[in-house]
Design a protein around this motif. Structure first.
Motif, short mmCIF file in Angstrom:
data_model
loop_
_atom_site.label_atom_id
_atom_site.label_comp_id
_atom_site.label_asym_id
_atom_site.label_seq_id
_atom_site.Cartn_x
_atom_site.Cartn_y
_atom_site.Cartn_z
N UNK A 288 3.14 24.94 -6.41
CA UNK A 288 4.57 25.11 -6.63
C UNK A 288 4.86 26.20 -7.65
N UNK A 289 4.05 26.25 -8.72
CA UNK A 289 4.23 27.30 -9.72
C UNK A 289 3.92 28.67 -9.11
N UNK A 290 2.89 28.70 -8.27
CA UNK A 290 2.55 29.97 -7.61
C UNK A 290 3.69 30.44 -6.73
N UNK A 291 4.33 29.50 -6.02
CA UNK A 291 5.42 29.88 -5.11
C UNK A 291 6.64 30.39 -5.89
N UNK A 292 6.90 29.78 -7.04
CA UNK A 292 7.99 30.28 -7.87
C UNK A 292 7.68 31.69 -8.38
N UNK A 293 6.43 31.88 -8.77
CA UNK A 293 6.03 33.22 -9.22
C UNK A 293 6.09 34.22 -8.07
N UNK A 294 5.78 33.77 -6.85
CA UNK A 294 5.78 34.66 -5.69
C UNK A 294 7.17 35.20 -5.38
N UNK A 295 8.21 34.45 -5.80
CA UNK A 295 9.57 34.89 -5.53
C UNK A 295 9.90 36.19 -6.25
N UNK A 296 9.12 36.52 -7.29
CA UNK A 296 9.39 37.72 -8.07
C UNK A 296 8.64 38.95 -7.55
N UNK A 297 7.84 38.78 -6.53
CA UNK A 297 6.99 39.88 -6.06
C UNK A 297 7.32 40.25 -4.62
#
Length: 374
Positions: free
Chosen positions: A283-292
């Protein structure tokens, strides 16, 4: 006999398969014919969806609504020219009515509402409703009943346009100006989240950084600030913030977020997402992915899906299917839905004997290639 009746008699002499091949070949050469044929197909499916929405009873609609959403998604994935936004909106209305009428949890899956909202966002981008009308609906959903999924302004921003976004911002500003109390706490949290999203979609980097800075000290927030600054081309500030965040951490503990901050100072920001996935923090990875950019992440998520499948465990298959849905979303963001279809077909062919995996993919609402649907 007329030439038209002669032609009809000639066409009736073909068997159905030969006639279908003939029409498809001609449609490939004639874009207008192809468009008119697809419109007939889509129109039939839309009529079926409309009938289902008319006939569905709120007390027992979950299965039928799932079928409605499957059809809408298939049409959108297929690039339909039809305006499916009104039907997606009606599906949301049915779900919110059913959820509002529930006396016990579990009657209507909340993820159906989340999925319906996502489909409505996609449909609205293709056929935007009037900005004022869409903004008013968006605000009702955003500040609606507690327990509903958060509605993303980012998904609706292209359809809202500048007038719609400004209307949302006006309401958000009003809510943030209300006196703080226990009664307004939930509304303020929603307004704060939307305020950040408004700043993000309008490119107001300073406001995004200010809002995130209010959540410090947290390494995950520091990482997001670094990414926001880097995306804006403010690399020196990004490096300085990453160094400050690592310095404040004091080196007392290492972990994927610390590694991600260090990697954020390099030219490979996708490594941060890879590190979080490797640490089972999806879930944290997916939130971070939103910025890339989605194109930077497709290979990362493909490798992760294949790694999960390689473990050959039931729970790993469940996680692989969930991450496969996210991979599909990345392909959509990158404008490469056909590439995902090819990838999925190859994946299924490679693992066709893993029936449990295929079942989990079906449960994740991912349409399997026709050859393995039976």
């Amino acid at each position: 006999m007329t030439r038209q009746s002669d032609l009809r008699a000639f066409l009736r002499s073909f068997d159905p398969e030969t006639l279908a091949d003939l029409v498809c070949d001609e449609a490939e050469r004639d874009p207008d014919l192809r468009r008119r044929l697809l419109a007939r197909v889509d129109g039939g499916e839309l009529a079926e969806v409309s009938d289902l929405l008319d006939d569905t009873a709120p007390a027992a609609e979950s299965v039928q609504l799932a079928s409605v959403l499957d059809t809408l998604q298939r049409l959108l994935d297929g690039g339909t020219q039809a305006d499916v936004a009104p039907l997606a909106r009606r599906a949301i209305d049915r779900l919110t009515t059913a959820l509002g009428a529930e006396t016990e949890p579990g009657g209507v899956p909340i993820d159906q509402l989340d999925r319906a909202v996502s489909l409505y966002a996609r449909a609205s981008v293709a056929h935007p409703p009037p900005p004022r009308e869409l903004a008013e609906w968006f605000l009702r959903m955003a500040f609606g009943a507690q327990g509903w999924p958060d509605i993303s302004l980012t998904d609706f921003a292209p359809a809202l346009g500048e007038p719609g976004i400004q209307q949302v911002k006006s309401t958000v500003d009003d809510v943030l100006g209300e006196p703080e109390s226990a009664d307004t706490a939930a509304r303020r949290r929603t307004a704060q989240r939307l305020n950040q999203e408004i700043a993000e979609v309008t490119g107001d980097v300073d406001t995004v950084v200010r809002i995130l800075s209010e959540q410090l000290p947290r390494l995950d927030v520091s990482l997001k600030i670094v990414r926001v600054l880097r995306a804006a081309g403010r690399h020196a500030e990004a490096i300085a913030h990453a160094a400050q965040a690592l310095g404040n951490d004091g080196g007392a503990r290492r972990g994927p977020l610390v590694d991600a901050l260090e990697q954020a100072r390099s030219a490979r920001p996708a490594d941060a997402v890879r590190a979080l996935l490797a640490d089972d923090r999806g879930d944290e990875a997916w939130k971070a992915a939103a910025e890339l950019p989605a194109t930077e992440l497709i290979a990362v998520y493909r490798a992760h899906v294949e790694e999960l499948i390689g473990h050959k465990g039931a729970q790993q298959y469940v996680r692989a299917a969930a991450q496969l849905r996210r991979l599909r979303t990345l392909h959509k963001r990158a404008g490469a839905t056909e590439e995902f279809a090819v990838y999925l077909a190859e994946l299924v062919e490679t693992h066709r004997r893993k029936t449990r995996l295929l079942e989990e993919i079906r449960k994740a609402r991912i349409a399997l290639p026709k050859a393995v649907r039976s």
